[in-house]
Design a protein around this motif. Structure first.
Motif, PDB file in Angstrom:
ATOM      1  N   LEU A 222       0.541  -1.212  -0.251  1.00 14.78           N
ATOM      2  CA  LEU A 222       0.005   0.143   0.161  1.00 14.78           C
ATOM      3  C   LEU A 222       0.873   1.414   0.202  1.00 14.78           C
ATOM      4  N   VAL A 223       2.087   1.354   1.057  1.00 11.53           N
ATOM      5  CA  VAL A 223       3.234   2.411   0.440  1.00 11.53           C
ATOM      6  C   VAL A 223       2.941   2.479  -0.472  1.00 11.53           C
ATOM      7  N   SER A 224       3.339   1.393  -0.978  1.00 12.97           N
ATOM      8  CA  SER A 224       4.201   1.724  -2.584  1.00 12.97           C
ATOM      9  C   SER A 224       3.387   2.534  -3.499  1.00 12.97           C
ATOM     10  N   GLU A 225       2.086   1.793  -4.092  1.00 12.15           N
ATOM     11  CA  GLU A 225       0.817   2.640  -4.898  1.00 12.15           C
ATOM     12  C   GLU A 225       1.215   3.651  -4.150  1.00 12.15           C
ATOM     13  N   TYR A 226       0.307   3.485  -2.940  1.00 13.67           N
ATOM     14  CA  TYR A 226      -0.135   5.594  -2.585  1.00 13.67           C
ATOM     15  C   TYR A 226       1.038   5.985  -3.077  1.00 13.67           C
TER      16      TYR A 226
ATOM     17  N   PRO B  32      -1.772   4.207  19.269  1.00 16.78           N
ATOM     18  CA  PRO B  32      -0.278   5.176  19.029  1.00 16.78           C
ATOM     19  C   PRO B  32       0.150   5.324  17.228  1.00 16.78           C
ATOM     20  N   LEU B  33      -0.368   4.065  16.917  1.00 16.90           N
ATOM     21  CA  LEU B  33       0.239   4.025  15.205  1.00 16.90           C
ATOM     22  C   LEU B  33      -0.154   5.282  14.422  1.00 16.90           C
ATOM     23  N   TYR B  34      -1.668   5.213  14.106  1.00 14.94           N
ATOM     24  CA  TYR B  34      -2.827   5.923  13.881  1.00 14.94           C
ATOM     25  C   TYR B  34      -2.336   7.372  14.097  1.00 14.94           C
ATOM     26  N   GLY B  35      -1.778   7.563  15.592  1.00 15.65           N
ATOM     27  CA  GLY B  35      -1.684   9.231  16.123  1.00 15.65           C
ATOM     28  C   GLY B  35      -0.860   9.942  15.469  1.00 15.65           C
ATOM     29  N   ILE B  36       0.782   9.278  15.488  1.00 16.23           N
ATOM     30  CA  ILE B  36       1.960   8.749  14.338  1.00 16.23           C
ATOM     31  C   ILE B  36       1.515   9.079  13.554  1.00 16.23           C
ATOM     32  N   ALA B  37       0.995   8.100  12.607  1.00 21.25           N
ATOM     33  CA  ALA B  37       0.574   9.347  11.042  1.00 21.25           C
ATOM     34  C   ALA B  37       0.224  10.115  10.864  1.00 21.25           C
ATOM     35  N   CYS B  38      -1.305  10.801  11.597  1.00 21.59           N
ATOM     36  CA  CYS B  38      -1.998  12.012  11.541  1.00 21.59           C
ATOM     37  C   CYS B  38      -0.532  13.307  11.938  1.00 21.59           C
ATOM     38  N   LYS B  39      -0.006  12.978  12.483  1.00 17.81           N
ATOM     39  CA  LYS B  39       0.918  13.906  13.031  1.00 17.81           C
ATOM     40  C   LYS B  39       2.168  14.052  12.046  1.00 17.81           C
ATOM     41  N   VAL B  40       2.259  12.919  11.269  1.00 18.56           N
ATOM     42  CA  VAL B  40       3.507  13.379   9.737  1.00 18.56           C
ATOM     43  C   VAL B  40       2.885  13.872   8.963  1.00 18.56           C
ATOM     44  N   LEU B  41       1.119  13.733   8.920  1.00 14.55           N
ATOM     45  CA  LEU B  41       0.511  14.214   7.943  1.00 14.55           C
ATOM     46  C   LEU B  41       0.519  15.536   7.816  1.00 14.55           C
ATOM     47  N   SER B  42      -0.228  16.053   8.826  1.00 17.29           N
ATOM     48  CA  SER B  42      -0.317  17.346   9.537  1.00 17.29           C
ATOM     49  C   SER B  42       0.977  18.123   9.011  1.00 17.29           C
ATOM     50  N   GLY B  43       1.536  17.939   8.990  1.00 15.82           N
ATOM     51  CA  GLY B  43       2.366  18.353   9.406  1.00 15.82           C
ATOM     52  C   GLY B  43       3.100  19.070   7.383  1.00 15.82           C
TER      53      GLY B  43
ATOM     54  N   LEU C 225       0.559   5.469   4.402  1.00 14.00           N
ATOM     55  CA  LEU C 225       0.491   7.156   3.424  1.00 14.00           C
ATOM     56  C   LEU C 225       0.965   8.280   4.006  1.00 14.00           C
ATOM     57  N   SER C 226       1.396   7.696   5.311  1.00 16.40           N
ATOM     58  CA  SER C 226       2.287   8.980   6.310  1.00 16.40           C
ATOM     59  C   SER C 226       3.038   8.354   5.042  1.00 16.40           C
ATOM     60  N   LEU C 227       4.137   7.386   5.762  1.00 16.61           N
ATOM     61  CA  LEU C 227       4.838   7.031   4.539  1.00 16.61           C
ATOM     62  C   LEU C 227       5.517   7.475   3.166  1.00 16.61           C
ATOM     63  N   ALA C 228       4.392   6.988   2.175  1.00 18.75           N
ATOM     64  CA  ALA C 228       4.463   7.328   1.147  1.00 18.75           C
ATOM     65  C   ALA C 228       4.308   8.291   0.546  1.00 18.75           C
ATOM     66  N   ALA C 229       3.684   9.648   1.225  1.00 16.80           N
ATOM     67  CA  ALA C 229       3.272  11.489   1.081  1.00 16.80           C
ATOM     68  C   ALA C 229       5.284  11.664   1.852  1.00 16.80           C
ATOM     69  N   LYS C 230       5.651  11.097   2.788  1.00 19.66           N
ATOM     70  CA  LYS C 230       7.387  11.694   3.547  1.00 19.66           C
ATOM     71  C   LYS C 230       7.782  11.099   2.084  1.00 19.66           C
ATOM     72  N   TRP C 231       8.119   9.829   1.223  1.00 23.05           N
ATOM     73  CA  TRP C 231       9.039   9.951   0.034  1.00 23.05           C
ATOM     74  C   TRP C 231       8.364   9.914  -1.361  1.00 23.05           C
ATOM     75  N   ALA C 232       7.716  10.651  -1.126  1.00 23.59           N
ATOM     76  CA  ALA C 232       7.369  10.734  -2.644  1.00 23.59           C
ATOM     77  C   ALA C 232       7.474  13.055  -3.088  1.00 23.59           C
ATOM     78  N   PHE C 233       7.698  13.381  -1.036  1.00 23.50           N
ATOM     79  CA  PHE C 233       8.140  15.000  -1.237  1.00 23.50           C
ATOM     80  C   PHE C 233       9.325  14.953  -1.317  1.00 23.50           C
ATOM     81  N   LYS C 234       9.652  13.180  -0.350  1.00 26.41           N
ATOM     82  CA  LYS C 234      11.233  13.753  -0.697  1.00 26.41           C
ATOM     83  C   LYS C 234      11.936  13.867  -2.248  1.00 26.41           C
ATOM     84  N   ALA C 235      11.372  12.810  -2.815  1.00 25.73           N
ATOM     85  CA  ALA C 235      11.409  12.618  -4.549  1.00 25.73           C
ATOM     86  C   ALA C 235      10.903  13.528  -5.192  1.00 25.73           C
TER      87      ALA C 235
END
Length: 400
Positions: free
Chosen positions: A93-97, A161-172, A125-135
């Motif tokens: 899912l990370v790869s496809e997002y 906790p994983l839910y919260g961390i992901a939302c924090k990353v995305l809200s950044g 999605l939080s991982l995908a957004a970080k990597w897509a933005f970095k790329a």
């Protein structure tokens, strides 16, 4: 000549695999035709496993259809997955997002809507957004709709906790807007990420057309809607034959035909118990002609007529599964002024109270006594009700 659109909206929906349930119903709520009139092109990127009926449904709604996702959207919820299998699904899912975000373009004219999100999808999605933005150094506008409450545990692992961390990353990311689907989800996610209160998005079960024409759905028949929607054990589907045994022969107004019993369901499952229940219902309906069975996915207008014409709707959801899990059936009952009879104590009861929807909580063995008292009651719209039932596509166009 190729039309040039002012904006492009991609609806990312790995869960759209068939013409049934919540994901198919969302297409009505999007009101793609209205968005087209505002020069917004809508594309629905859905599961590769979807058949041609999904493509036809999407195109009939005036959107472009694209088979894209191979990741399983729900398997981790409904089937016990080993940690290794779960990690593999998240990786897919990370790869496809990430690919979707890179193909979507920048935030100037492009938006991606992610709906029905739980911790699993948010983490990916939080991982995908970080990597897509970095790329690429850019992201499209991301509109994120949270349907699942962090307290709703869908695995044996503590995932809040994983839910919260992901939302924090995305809200950044400045391109990301996050909205909650109900009051309780807003409260819990806000607490996890340290904000005052996440805003609510309008519910995803009623289209703008039907919100605008609610007054046309006013005629009530003497009928009790015992079940509505996809056949699921945790929504009480398998208990229907037993409930019918308790009602038939014990409630004079049912036996006389004054009150009709109605069951609607869609069953695309290979689950043996669900199939056996379906056979039992057929047998009961054959013997008792005051039981009406409606089978298969029905369009929004027909669903509106079914619920709005019912005098009451029965809710028999599993108390553990639905203690912190939402259900669109409550919103449909509220918008069409149909009282609820609840056989369990879940999120359903609390949401009905917030909406101002008439409801009672009773035990299954007392159901026959509860029926008569429900007819004639309805909804007293609350402030929360008005917030939940804003027209969705009008709200969405303001987020683009």
């Amino acid at each position: 000549m190729t039309q040039i659109f002012a904006h492009r909206l991609i609806v990312a929906d790995p869960g759209l695999t068939s013409v049934s349930g919540h994901h198919a119903a969302v297409l009505d709520v999007l009101n793609c035709e209205a968005l087209l009139e505002q020069n917004v092109k809508v594309e629905v990127w859905h599961s590769k496993g979807a058949d041609e009926t999904v493509t036809k449904l999407v195109e009939d709604k005036k959107a472009a259809s694209k088979q894209f996702f191979s990741a399983a959207f729900y398997n981790y919820i409904f089937e016990p997955a080993r940690l290794k299998d779960q990690q593999r699904q998240i990786k897919t899912l990370v790869s496809e997002y990430q690919t979707l975000l890179l193909l979507s373009g920048d935030s100037g004219r492009n938006s991606v809507l992610f709906h029905t999100m739980d911790w699993y999808h948010l983490w990916a999605l939080s991982l995908a957004a970080k990597w897509a933005f970095k790329a690429s150094g850019k992201l499209p506008n991301i509109i994120l709709l949270l349907m699942f409450n962090p307290l709703n545990q869908t695995s044996k692992y503590h995932t809040a906790p994983l839910y919260g961390i992901a939302c924090k990353v995305l809200s950044g990311f400045e391109q990301v807007k996050i909205f909650a689907g109900d009051y309780e989800t807003s409260i819990e996610v806000s607490s996890l990420i340290g904000v005052d209160r996440l805003p609510l998005h309008p519910c995803l079960v009623v289209s703008d057309v039907n919100v605008a024409s609610i007054e046309s759905y006013t005629s009530k028949s003497k009928s009790l809607l015992l079940y509505c929607g996809d056949a699921k054990a945790n929504k009480g589907f398998n208990e229907l034959p037993h409930l019918l045994e308790q009602l038939i022969g014990r409630v004079s107004s049912i036996d006389s035909g004054e009150i009709e019993l109605v069951i609607h369901y869609t069953n695309l499952s290979s689950d043996i118990e669900l199939q056996e229940t379906e056979q039992k219902l057929d047998q009961i309906a054959y013997k008792f002609d005051k039981l009406r069975l409606i089978k298969g996915f029905i369009p929004e207008a027909q669903m509106a007529t079914l619920i709005s014409s019912s005098s009451a709707m029965l809710m028999n959801y599993d108390e553990k599964v639905y203690q912190h899990k939402s259900s669109g059936m409550v919103w449909l009952a509220a918008i069409y002024n149909t009282p609820l009879i609840c056989l369990t104590d879940t999120w359903v009861n609390r949401e009905a109270a917030r909406l101002g929807l008439s409801h009672i909580h009773t035990q299954p063995f007392l159901l026959h006594q509860a029926i008569e008292g429900m007819f004639g009651s309805g909804v007293m719209p609350s402030r929360y009700y008005k917030n939940i039932f804003r027209p969705f596509s009008c709200w969405l166009s303001n987020q683009l």
